[in-house]
Scaffold this motif. Structure first.
Motif, short mmCIF file in Angstrom:
data_model
loop_
_atom_site.label_atom_id
_atom_site.label_comp_id
_atom_site.label_asym_id
_atom_site.label_seq_id
_atom_site.Cartn_x
_atom_site.Cartn_y
_atom_site.Cartn_z
N LYS A 71 -2.22 -9.08 0.71
CA LYS A 71 -3.66 -9.09 0.51
C LYS A 71 -4.18 -7.67 0.43
O LYS A 71 -3.80 -6.83 1.24
N GLY A 72 -5.06 -7.39 -0.52
CA GLY A 72 -5.59 -6.05 -0.69
C GLY A 72 -4.69 -5.20 -1.57
O GLY A 72 -3.69 -5.68 -2.11
N GLN A 73 -5.05 -3.94 -1.70
CA GLN A 73 -4.30 -3.00 -2.54
C GLN A 73 -3.33 -2.19 -1.68
O GLN A 73 -3.75 -1.38 -0.85
N PRO A 74 -2.01 -2.41 -1.86
CA PRO A 74 -1.04 -1.66 -1.05
C PRO A 74 -1.15 -0.15 -1.25
O PRO A 74 -1.45 0.32 -2.35
N PHE A 75 -0.93 0.60 -0.20
CA PHE A 75 -0.89 2.06 -0.29
C PHE A 75 0.44 2.54 0.31
O PHE A 75 1.11 1.80 1.04
N ASP A 76 0.83 3.76 -0.05
CA ASP A 76 2.11 4.30 0.41
C ASP A 76 2.08 4.55 1.91
O ASP A 76 1.09 5.06 2.45
N HIS A 102 -1.79 -7.24 5.12
CA HIS A 102 -3.19 -6.98 4.76
C HIS A 102 -3.37 -5.47 4.58
O HIS A 102 -3.06 -4.69 5.48
N PHE A 103 -3.89 -5.05 3.43
CA PHE A 103 -4.22 -3.65 3.18
C PHE A 103 -5.72 -3.55 2.93
O PHE A 103 -6.25 -4.15 1.99
N GLN A 104 -6.42 -2.78 3.78
CA GLN A 104 -7.86 -2.62 3.59
C GLN A 104 -8.34 -1.32 4.25
O GLN A 104 -8.09 -1.10 5.43
N ASP A 105 -9.03 -0.49 3.45
CA ASP A 105 -9.61 0.76 3.96
C ASP A 105 -8.59 1.59 4.74
O ASP A 105 -8.85 2.06 5.85
#
Length: 253
Positions: free
Chosen positions: A151-156, A190-193
């Protein structure tokens, strides 16, 4: 008059002596605290490096155990089944075709296994890919029904964090497969902020969390989470399953 002047002089001299002494004492206290902080930071760094190395070794050992299971329980069974088909084929084309198909499936599984254990593949694999591969293996081996969701936009993530997180997750998976008698395993990232939250849940027999993480490596999982400054929580209820939650807030570069 002279006595009053003498008293003032002594007070001034006392102050002049006390001020440097106080400054020296403050410097000594500050320096001791600074040195203690540096020592604590060095010890923390060494603990983290040792834990990181230990996690890498454990990941390799767990991977080798997984390879052993897969060779025996999956590929081995396919090859054995193909052998039985051929032995009883009586040269019938249909049975021979079935045997060829089974051997083809075994070859595909062997190629997938070979790719998953290739050092370069593992080195270039992200946490998401590594977890997804583990769950794919569970599906292939019919260990458990699993679901993986992002969920959300994955970041490194930092490579060291990924190693620690993967070992924690791998250990939870291992406990689920070996001890929980679960039939369902759900994983959500979950990826968020710039915040990562990992939730993993099974529907197994559970255990008493009041045991304060004793037994089956749960205390070790919590310790590792602290090393990467993340929060780890495990909730479980008898006959209703176990849930692992890992959270960490990252800072924008």
């Amino acid at each position: 008059m002279f006595q009053e002047s003498d008293n003032i002089l002594w007070v001034v001299l006392g102050i002049m002596l006390l001020v440097p002494l106080a400054m020296v004492l403050l410097f000594v206290v500050f320096n001791n605290r600074k040195n203690k902080l540096i020592q604590e930071q060095e010890l923390e760094k060494k603990r983290f490096e040792n834990e990181l190395a230990e996690s890498q070794i454990e990941i390799r050992e767990e991977t080798l155990r997984n390879i052993s299971w897969e060779l025996h329980d999956n590929i081995g069974q396919l090859v054995t089944l193909a052998k039985i088909h051929l032995q009883n084929s009586d040269y019938e084309p249909t049975k021979i075709e079935e045997s060829v198909e089974i051997l083809g499936n075994a070859l595909k599984e062997l190629k997938a296994l070979s790719k998953s254990i290739n050092p370069e593949s593992l080195k270039n694999m992200s946490l998401l890919e590594a977890v997804h591969n583990e769950m794919d293996r569970f599906e292939r081996m019919n260990f458990i029904e699993s679901k993986f969701e992002i969920k959300g936009q994955p970041f490194d993530l930092p490579a060291k964090d990924e190693i620690i997180f993967f070992r924690i997750i791998q250990e939870f998976f291992s406990n689920t497969i070996r001890h929980s008698r679960a039939t369902i395993l759900n994983v959500v990232f979950h990826f968020q902020d710039m915040k990562l939250k990992i939730e993993i849940e099974d529907n197994g027999i559970g255990f008493e969390t009041s045991e304060d993480f004793k037994g089956i490596g749960l205390k070790n999982m919590k310790t590792r989470a602290k090393l990467v400054h993340s929060e780890l929580k495990i909730t479980s209820e008898s006959q209703k399953g176990t849930k692992l939650t890992i959270e960490k807030q990252y800072i924008n570069a």
